[in-house]
Design a protein around this motif. Structure first.
Motif, PDB file in Angstrom:
ATOM      1  N   ASN A 126     -74.618 -71.686 -46.222  1.00  0.00           N
ATOM      2  CA  ASN A 126     -74.237 -70.280 -46.151  1.00  0.00           C
ATOM      3  C   ASN A 126     -72.890 -70.056 -46.833  1.00  0.00           C
ATOM      4  O   ASN A 126     -71.966 -70.856 -46.674  1.00  0.00           O
ATOM      5  N   PRO A 127     -72.738 -68.972 -47.595  1.00  0.00           N
ATOM      6  CA  PRO A 127     -71.470 -68.730 -48.308  1.00  0.00           C
ATOM      7  C   PRO A 127     -70.329 -68.454 -47.344  1.00  0.00           C
ATOM      8  O   PRO A 127     -70.519 -67.867 -46.273  1.00  0.00           O
ATOM      9  N   LEU A 128     -69.128 -68.890 -47.733  1.00  0.00           N
ATOM     10  CA  LEU A 128     -67.928 -68.732 -46.918  1.00  0.00           C
ATOM     11  C   LEU A 128     -66.823 -68.076 -47.744  1.00  0.00           C
ATOM     12  O   LEU A 128     -66.761 -68.253 -48.953  1.00  0.00           O
ATOM     13  N   ASP A 129     -65.949 -67.369 -47.042  1.00  0.00           N
ATOM     14  CA  ASP A 129     -64.714 -66.875 -47.657  1.00  0.00           C
ATOM     15  C   ASP A 129     -63.592 -67.794 -47.180  1.00  0.00           C
ATOM     16  O   ASP A 129     -63.206 -67.746 -46.008  1.00  0.00           O
ATOM     17  N   PRO A 130     -63.057 -68.664 -48.043  1.00  0.00           N
ATOM     18  CA  PRO A 130     -62.039 -69.631 -47.618  1.00  0.00           C
ATOM     19  C   PRO A 130     -60.622 -69.077 -47.591  1.00  0.00           C
ATOM     20  O   PRO A 130     -59.671 -69.806 -47.327  1.00  0.00           O
ATOM     21  N   THR A 131     -60.453 -67.782 -47.875  1.00  0.00           N
ATOM     22  CA  THR A 131     -59.113 -67.202 -47.902  1.00  0.00           C
ATOM     23  C   THR A 131     -58.463 -67.310 -46.521  1.00  0.00           C
ATOM     24  O   THR A 131     -59.078 -66.907 -45.528  1.00  0.00           O
ATOM     25  N   PRO A 132     -57.244 -67.819 -46.414  1.00  0.00           N
ATOM     26  CA  PRO A 132     -56.579 -67.891 -45.104  1.00  0.00           C
ATOM     27  C   PRO A 132     -56.435 -66.512 -44.477  1.00  0.00           C
ATOM     28  O   PRO A 132     -56.005 -65.560 -45.136  1.00  0.00           O
ATOM     29  N   ARG A 133     -56.805 -66.410 -43.196  1.00  0.00           N
ATOM     30  CA  ARG A 133     -56.693 -65.129 -42.498  1.00  0.00           C
ATOM     31  C   ARG A 133     -56.193 -65.283 -41.059  1.00  0.00           C
ATOM     32  O   ARG A 133     -56.143 -64.297 -40.320  1.00  0.00           O
ATOM     33  N   VAL A 134     -55.834 -66.487 -40.671  1.00  0.00           N
ATOM     34  CA  VAL A 134     -55.288 -66.723 -39.338  1.00  0.00           C
ATOM     35  C   VAL A 134     -54.269 -67.847 -39.431  1.00  0.00           C
ATOM     36  O   VAL A 134     -54.402 -68.750 -40.276  1.00  0.00           O
ATOM     37  N   VAL A 135     -53.224 -67.792 -38.602  1.00  0.00           N
ATOM     38  CA  VAL A 135     -52.201 -68.839 -38.548  1.00  0.00           C
ATOM     39  C   VAL A 135     -52.222 -69.463 -37.156  1.00  0.00           C
ATOM     40  O   VAL A 135     -52.207 -68.748 -36.150  1.00  0.00           O
ATOM     41  N   ILE A 136     -52.241 -70.800 -37.118  1.00  0.00           N
ATOM     42  CA  ILE A 136     -52.241 -71.528 -35.850  1.00  0.00           C
ATOM     43  C   ILE A 136     -50.875 -72.186 -35.670  1.00  0.00           C
ATOM     44  O   ILE A 136     -50.413 -72.927 -36.548  1.00  0.00           O
ATOM     45  N   LEU A 137     -50.232 -71.918 -34.540  1.00  0.00           N
ATOM     46  CA  LEU A 137     -48.939 -72.512 -34.216  1.00  0.00           C
ATOM     47  C   LEU A 137     -49.132 -73.773 -33.392  1.00  0.00           C
ATOM     48  O   LEU A 137     -49.933 -73.793 -32.449  1.00  0.00           O
ATOM     49  N   SER A 182     -55.300 -75.782 -49.738  1.00  0.00           N
ATOM     50  CA  SER A 182     -55.879 -76.974 -49.124  1.00  0.00           C
ATOM     51  C   SER A 182     -56.221 -76.704 -47.662  1.00  0.00           C
ATOM     52  O   SER A 182     -55.618 -75.861 -47.006  1.00  0.00           O
ATOM     53  N   ARG A 183     -57.169 -77.467 -47.158  1.00  0.00           N
ATOM     54  CA  ARG A 183     -57.614 -77.347 -45.767  1.00  0.00           C
ATOM     55  C   ARG A 183     -56.923 -78.413 -44.927  1.00  0.00           C
ATOM     56  O   ARG A 183     -57.180 -79.605 -45.074  1.00  0.00           O
ATOM     57  N   ALA A 184     -56.033 -77.985 -44.062  1.00  0.00           N
ATOM     58  CA  ALA A 184     -55.339 -78.920 -43.168  1.00  0.00           C
ATOM     59  C   ALA A 184     -56.244 -79.267 -41.993  1.00  0.00           C
ATOM     60  O   ALA A 184     -57.067 -78.460 -41.557  1.00  0.00           O
ATOM     61  N   PHE A 185     -56.080 -80.469 -41.477  1.00  0.00           N
ATOM     62  CA  PHE A 185     -56.857 -80.916 -40.323  1.00  0.00           C
ATOM     63  C   PHE A 185     -56.039 -80.668 -39.050  1.00  0.00           C
ATOM     64  O   PHE A 185     -55.622 -81.588 -38.363  1.00  0.00           O
ATOM     65  N   GLY A 186     -55.794 -79.397 -38.764  1.00  0.00           N
ATOM     66  CA  GLY A 186     -54.912 -79.049 -37.666  1.00  0.00           C
ATOM     67  C   GLY A 186     -55.598 -78.803 -36.345  1.00  0.00           C
ATOM     68  O   GLY A 186     -54.996 -78.994 -35.287  1.00  0.00           O
ATOM     69  N   ALA A 187     -56.852 -78.364 -36.375  1.00  0.00           N
ATOM     70  CA  ALA A 187     -57.568 -78.052 -35.143  1.00  0.00           C
ATOM     71  C   ALA A 187     -59.022 -78.465 -35.307  1.00  0.00           C
ATOM     72  O   ALA A 187     -59.721 -77.960 -36.184  1.00  0.00           O
ATOM     73  N   GLY A 188     -59.467 -79.377 -34.462  1.00  0.00           N
ATOM     74  CA  GLY A 188     -60.828 -79.880 -34.582  1.00  0.00           C
ATOM     75  C   GLY A 188     -61.859 -78.916 -34.018  1.00  0.00           C
ATOM     76  O   GLY A 188     -62.343 -78.010 -34.694  1.00  0.00           O
ATOM     77  N   VAL A 207     -61.619 -73.833 -37.053  1.00  0.00           N
ATOM     78  CA  VAL A 207     -60.973 -72.737 -37.791  1.00  0.00           C
ATOM     79  C   VAL A 207     -60.309 -73.218 -39.068  1.00  0.00           C
ATOM     80  O   VAL A 207     -59.778 -72.401 -39.835  1.00  0.00           O
ATOM     81  N   ASN A 208     -60.317 -74.514 -39.315  1.00  0.00           N
ATOM     82  CA  ASN A 208     -59.509 -75.070 -40.399  1.00  0.00           C
ATOM     83  C   ASN A 208     -59.811 -74.471 -41.764  1.00  0.00           C
ATOM     84  O   ASN A 208     -58.914 -74.365 -42.599  1.00  0.00           O
ATOM     85  N   ASN A 209     -61.062 -74.079 -42.007  1.00  0.00           N
ATOM     86  CA  ASN A 209     -61.422 -73.601 -43.344  1.00  0.00           C
ATOM     87  C   ASN A 209     -60.797 -72.255 -43.676  1.00  0.00           C
ATOM     88  O   ASN A 209     -60.669 -71.903 -44.845  1.00  0.00           O
ATOM     89  N   PHE A 210     -60.396 -71.485 -42.663  1.00  0.00           N
ATOM     90  CA  PHE A 210     -59.780 -70.177 -42.938  1.00  0.00           C
ATOM     91  C   PHE A 210     -58.421 -70.038 -42.256  1.00  0.00           C
ATOM     92  O   PHE A 210     -57.924 -68.930 -42.080  1.00  0.00           O
ATOM     93  N   ALA A 211     -57.805 -71.160 -41.878  1.00  0.00           N
ATOM     94  CA  ALA A 211     -56.538 -71.107 -41.143  1.00  0.00           C
ATOM     95  C   ALA A 211     -55.407 -71.772 -41.911  1.00  0.00           C
ATOM     96  O   ALA A 211     -55.623 -72.652 -42.758  1.00  0.00           O
ATOM     97  N   LEU A 212     -54.195 -71.332 -41.588  1.00  0.00           N
ATOM     98  CA  LEU A 212     -52.969 -72.006 -41.990  1.00  0.00           C
ATOM     99  C   LEU A 212     -52.335 -72.568 -40.716  1.00  0.00           C
ATOM    100  O   LEU A 212     -52.371 -71.921 -39.666  1.00  0.00           O
ATOM    101  N   HIS A 213     -51.746 -73.763 -40.828  1.00  0.00           N
ATOM    102  CA  HIS A 213     -51.188 -74.441 -39.656  1.00  0.00           C
ATOM    103  C   HIS A 213     -49.706 -74.732 -39.868  1.00  0.00           C
ATOM    104  O   HIS A 213     -49.318 -75.249 -40.922  1.00  0.00           O
TER     105      HIS A 213
END
Length: 302
Positions: A126-137, A182-188, A207-213
């Motif tokens: 399924n197609p995805l939009d990889p643009t970051p749209r959420v930040v995880i602290l 890049s996709r960070a491995f911040g939240a499994g 959430v890693n594919n659309f998140a910044l950590h």
């Protein structure tokens, strides 16, 4: 040898011919998509194409992805932020810091095993939009040096791989570890408001594919598993607000899409960042005009 003397052989040859003709007919029908009456029936050519496709790039729409969990009742503490503008006493100082972040950033290259690329399709095609749209602290729990050493170390096993896009020391120094592309491995095992991306069909999504950590260095009294500690420094809140303001101007990230590892974790095991002062962050984001209405300006990902 006269065939008339071998009637069984003649019958065998005739039967083989019938089977051969039937086989040719089936193959032609299959290759041509004879199952027009049943659109869900894959043709032989489609099956062969799927076999040739790499595991992470199956045909679009071939299978349904597992649904994410129902949205949690998490409410953003940044809701209701005001647009203070340049009238804030903190605005000139924070604006100058934002300019330094953009013109003279401190970057560090971490080991490639600890991060990946953002996917344009999920594990089911399924197609995805990889643009970051959420930040995880997050928080480091141990010192920033220990965290950085972990990111620099190769980790061939998936369960050992971890990374953030940035870490912020107790002194307010921001170290950029990954480009947002890049996709960070911040939240499994994680989801945000009923959204996740499944990149491995054998595991839950994240959430890693659309998140910044981004992770804050933990104070010394927090290097344990306790529920709280003495908190983060004013310099850290300054640097965090500046980094978030930069990301919010580059990507479609609204203030209520800034959340915590604890809030997105589906395993109920994460508490970070503990003892976080949301009001301290809100005040600084307001001084940086992060709550002001502005045209959406996104940065394309390569």
């Amino acid at each position: 040898m006269n065939l008339r003397q071998r009637p069984y052989m003649v019958a065998g040859v005739a039967a083989s011919g019938v089977l051969l003709l039937a086989g040719i007919g089936w193959l032609a029908a299959t290759l041509g998509g004879a199952s027009a009456g049943d659109p869900s029936q894959a043709t032989l050519m489609e099956l062969l194409e799927e076999v040739r496709s790499p595991p992470m790039a199956p045909r679009a729409g071939r299978r349904n992805a597992p649904a994410p969990p129902a949205p949690s009742d998490w409410t953003s503490p940044l809701a209701g932020g005001t647009c203070a503008g340049s009238g804030s006493a903190d605005s000139p100082r924070l604006r100058a810091q934002l300019e330094r972040l953009r013109t003279a950033p401190l970057r560090l290259r971490i080991d490639p095993s600890n991060y990946g690329t953002r996917f344009n399709r999920d594990a089911f095609g399924n197609p995805l939009d990889p643009t970051p749209r959420v930040v995880i602290l997050h928080e480091t729990v141990f010192g920033i040096g220990s965290a950085i050493n972990t990111f620099l170390t190769p980790h061939p096993r998936d369960e050992d791989q971890v990374s953030y896009h940035a870490v912020i020391g107790l002194d307010g120094k921001t170290v950029l570890l990954l480009d947002p592309s890049s996709r960070a491995f911040g939240a499994g095992n994680s989801a945000f408001r009923g959204q996740w991306v499944v990149t491995n069909p054998d595991f839950n999504g994240s959430v890693n594919n659309f998140a910044l950590h981004v992770s804050l260095e933990t104070p010394l009294d927090g290097e344990d598993t306790g529920p709280s500690h003495s908190g983060y420094t004013p310099a850290q809140y300054d640097a965090l607000a500046v980094l978030l303001a930069d990301w919010m101007e580059r990507f479609p990230i609204s203030p209520d899409h800034i959340t915590t590892h604890q809030a997105v974790d589906l395993g109920g095991e994460r508490m970070d960042p503990r003892s976080f002062d949301w009001q301290a962050l809100k005040t600084r984001l307001s001084a940086l005009q992060a709550f002001c209405d502005r045209p959406a300006t996104t940065t394309a990902l390569n």
